[in-house]
Design an enzyme around this catalytic site. Sequence first.
Site, PDB file in Angstrom:
ATOM      1  CG  HIS A  36      -1.793  -0.926   1.198  1.00  0.00           C
ATOM      2  ND1 HIS A  36      -1.867  -1.875   1.803  1.00  0.00           N
ATOM      3  CD2 HIS A  36      -3.181  -1.617   0.064  1.00  0.00           C
ATOM      4  CE1 HIS A  36      -2.917  -2.778   2.291  1.00  0.00           C
ATOM      5  NE2 HIS A  36      -3.630  -2.623   0.789  1.00  0.00           N
ATOM      6  N   GLY A 146      -2.983  -2.116  -6.681  1.00  0.00           N
ATOM      7  CA  GLY A 146      -1.535  -3.309  -7.028  1.00  0.00           C
ATOM      8  C   GLY A 146      -1.988  -4.545  -8.116  1.00  0.00           C
TER       9      GLY A 146
END
Length: 257
Positions: A36, A146
């Site tokens: 993150h 991601g």
Amino acid sequence: MNILNTIDAWQNWRNAISHEKSVGIVPTMGALHDGHRSLITRCRRENDICVVSIFVNPTQFNDPNDLNNYPVTFDEDRNLCAAEGVDAIFMPQYADLYPDDYRYRVMENRDSQLLCGAHRPGHFDGMLSVVMKLFNLARPQRAYFGEKDWQQLQLVKGMVEAFFMPITIVPCPTVREADQLALSSRNRRLSNDHRQKAAKFPRLLATNAPTGDIIRLLEKDGFTVDYVEDFMGRRCAAITCGGVRLIDNLPSPERQE
Ligand code: PAF
């Protein structure tokens, strides 16, 4: 850094941002890790305003145990966001984000049924629905996802195109531990033994063996395998290790040549 817990507080904050400023969002379910962090760093670099949403979205969990055990680490998340220069964290409540109690939803009828979708019925409709809500509320120019969640990334890109949403989806490379295990919020639920064993997962996936052989080898090592399949240029896989579901993907062998 602003922490906004209600839609009203969020809207007031968002409406005060000048139209000349670019807004980037990193949608998350919290339990933030260095994966993150890499999305946030890029979002921070490429936009005037960087927003992180933290919402453990019940509509994308098909397994109530998985939802109940999803790690919540708000103090650490807040510290990570503050350290990375995030402008605002948006953390709504279910009733605020779903005033219709999920009567209205986004549905995708092809790719969402494959791979993780085949094993987690309704998962991707719940994910797309919450991402649509977050995008409508945040009105970002860019959103950061991601590549670890490869199927999710493709579906979000598809939704943005299908609904003509003026948002650039920015894919970010998977971040890995030294032993190559992909970072995931669920990794913290692995026991020490299972954490060590989990390192075999990316290693086996990286061999250019046929998918059937990889499945057999993973099963021989004691993992429960949901799938190992090539999908849109990647070799994607999901397994369960010590009761924890792990996913990963790497370029398909034919793409590596
Ligand atoms: O990848 C996640 O953490 C979630 O699926 C997302 C995109 C935040 C939607 O709940």
